[in-house]
Design a protein around this motif. Structure first.
Motif, PDB file in Angstrom:
ATOM      1  N   PHE A 134      -1.721   4.696 -14.842  1.00  0.00           N
ATOM      2  CA  PHE A 134      -1.972   2.656 -14.953  1.00  0.00           C
ATOM      3  C   PHE A 134      -1.202   2.247 -14.028  1.00  0.00           C
ATOM      4  O   PHE A 134       0.223   3.106 -13.984  1.00  0.00           O
ATOM      5  N   ALA A 135      -0.834   0.852 -13.977  1.00  0.00           N
ATOM      6  CA  ALA A 135       0.744   0.291 -13.571  1.00  0.00           C
ATOM      7  C   ALA A 135       1.458   0.173 -14.457  1.00  0.00           C
ATOM      8  O   ALA A 135       1.352   0.653 -15.541  1.00  0.00           O
ATOM      9  N   GLY A 136       2.714   0.649 -13.379  1.00  0.00           N
ATOM     10  CA  GLY A 136       3.757   1.324 -14.320  1.00  0.00           C
ATOM     11  C   GLY A 136       3.966   1.948 -15.007  1.00  0.00           C
ATOM     12  O   GLY A 136       5.210   2.189 -16.244  1.00  0.00           O
ATOM     13  N   SER A 137       3.085   3.289 -14.846  1.00  0.00           N
ATOM     14  CA  SER A 137       3.234   4.929 -15.462  1.00  0.00           C
ATOM     15  C   SER A 137       3.643   5.492 -14.895  1.00  0.00           C
ATOM     16  O   SER A 137       4.109   7.032 -15.121  1.00  0.00           O
ATOM     17  N   PHE A 138       5.249   5.279 -14.142  1.00  0.00           N
ATOM     18  CA  PHE A 138       5.254   6.413 -12.997  1.00  0.00           C
ATOM     19  C   PHE A 138       7.052   7.214 -13.487  1.00  0.00           C
ATOM     20  O   PHE A 138       7.938   5.941 -14.526  1.00  0.00           O
ATOM     21  N   PRO A 139       7.243   8.068 -13.369  1.00  0.00           N
ATOM     22  CA  PRO A 139       6.533   9.203 -13.194  1.00  0.00           C
ATOM     23  C   PRO A 139       5.815  10.349 -13.381  1.00  0.00           C
ATOM     24  O   PRO A 139       5.098  11.282 -12.995  1.00  0.00           O
ATOM     25  N   THR A 140       5.581   9.545 -14.687  1.00  0.00           N
ATOM     26  CA  THR A 140       4.827  10.423 -15.904  1.00  0.00           C
ATOM     27  C   THR A 140       3.735  10.737 -15.847  1.00  0.00           C
ATOM     28  O   THR A 140       2.893  12.091 -15.596  1.00  0.00           O
ATOM     29  N   THR A 141       2.527   9.957 -14.874  1.00  0.00           N
ATOM     30  CA  THR A 141       0.340  10.357 -15.148  1.00  0.00           C
ATOM     31  C   THR A 141       1.077  10.820 -14.204  1.00  0.00           C
ATOM     32  O   THR A 141       0.260  11.769 -13.442  1.00  0.00           O
ATOM     33  N   ILE A 142       1.656  10.606 -12.866  1.00  0.00           N
ATOM     34  CA  ILE A 142       1.140  12.113 -11.628  1.00  0.00           C
ATOM     35  C   ILE A 142       1.985  13.379 -12.032  1.00  0.00           C
ATOM     36  O   ILE A 142       1.116  14.373 -11.725  1.00  0.00           O
ATOM     37  N   SER A 143       3.342  13.883 -12.476  1.00  0.00           N
ATOM     38  CA  SER A 143       3.683  14.549 -13.362  1.00  0.00           C
ATOM     39  C   SER A 143       1.969  15.054 -13.620  1.00  0.00           C
ATOM     40  O   SER A 143       2.028  16.010 -13.693  1.00  0.00           O
TER      41      SER A 143
END
Length: 257
Positions: free
Chosen positions: A150-159
């Motif tokens: 979801f928006a604003g979820s960097f960098p956690t959701t990518i990792s």
């Protein structure tokens, strides 16, 4: 149900608080010999003393999941102490999330180190031992946002998405060696991180938990012990035909399976 875990050896990263702590406790209760690591020696030793009073055979190791070489040393110390490693629980990592434009290279690199590389390094160190002994289990902690960013979820959701790919690829490559690799994707779980967030917001922890839990279909935040129960299942004989899977432990929060 007999889980067949008594006498097995587990290595748990990020084992000093939250889900990691609950997992170490649950495994010890099942008769598992547990090595666990974190960065703070005093916290590790206090928890180890508590577990030993309960009859647990444990090994606390000071190690930083984001630091090159530390995860390999952690697995090496586990094998040196117990002669084998049957279960690896890759729990280390935070949940920090920010808008894309606010995440600099250093933050990206740290997040990848503590989540992706930590899981790679523990797995790379443990798999040769597991192959030699005829099998093992690797359980990687993840988050439901990895499946549905979801928006604003960097960098956690990518990792974390990279962690899901790692889980699936490892499960396919080492299935013939009887090494089962799975992931657990958590939603909103009570933790020290959540308590620190409440402190930053200037509200009581109970109020923060109640407010945050309203967005979950079950109407509450999850307990660390509820995640530990699923991890323990995946580590057990009861999950002997489960590999390459990611189980959501999120109270129904995620919109995807």
């Amino acid at each position: 149900m007999e889980l067949g875990l008594r006498g097995k050896v587990a290595a748990v990263t990020g084992g000093s608080e939250g889900i990691g702590r609950a997992t170490v406790m649950k495994l010890v209760q099942e008769g598992v010999k547990v090595a666990f690591c974190a960065r703070r020696q005093e916290v590790l030793e206090a928890f180890a003393a508590e577990l030993k009073k309960l009859g647990g055979d444990v090994l606390p190791v000071v190690a930083d999941a984001a630091k090159e070489g530390d995860m390999e040393r952690f697995i090496d110390e586990t094998v040196k102490r117990y002669g084998r490693v049957d279960i690896v629980v890759n729990n280390a990592g935070g949940t920090g999330q920010s808008p894309f434009g606010k995440v600099d290279d250093a933050a990206w690199q740290h997040d990848i180190n503590i989540k992706v590389f930590a899981q790679i390094r523990t797995s790379r160190a443990a798999i040769p031992h597991m192959k030699k002994q005829g099998g093992g289990r690797i359980i990687n902690l993840n988050m439901v946002g990895a499946k549905q960013p979801f928006a604003g979820s960097f960098p956690t959701t990518i990792s974390r998405a990279a962690g899901l790919a790692l889980t699936k690829a490892l499960s396919r490559e080492f299935a013939a060696d009887n090494i089962l690799v799975n992931a657990v994707a958590v939603g909103k779980i009570k933790s020290m991180q959540q308590e620190r967030r409440a402190a930053r917001e200037g509200i009581p922890v109970a109020e923060h938990y109640q407010k945050t839990g309203k967005s979950v279909p079950l109407g509450r935040m999850g307990e660390a012990e509820e995640v530990a129960n699923v991890i323990t299942f995946l580590a057990s004989d009861a999950a002997s035909y489960v590999t390459g899977c990611c189980i959501n432990v999120d109270g129904g929060q995620s919109g995807v399976l």
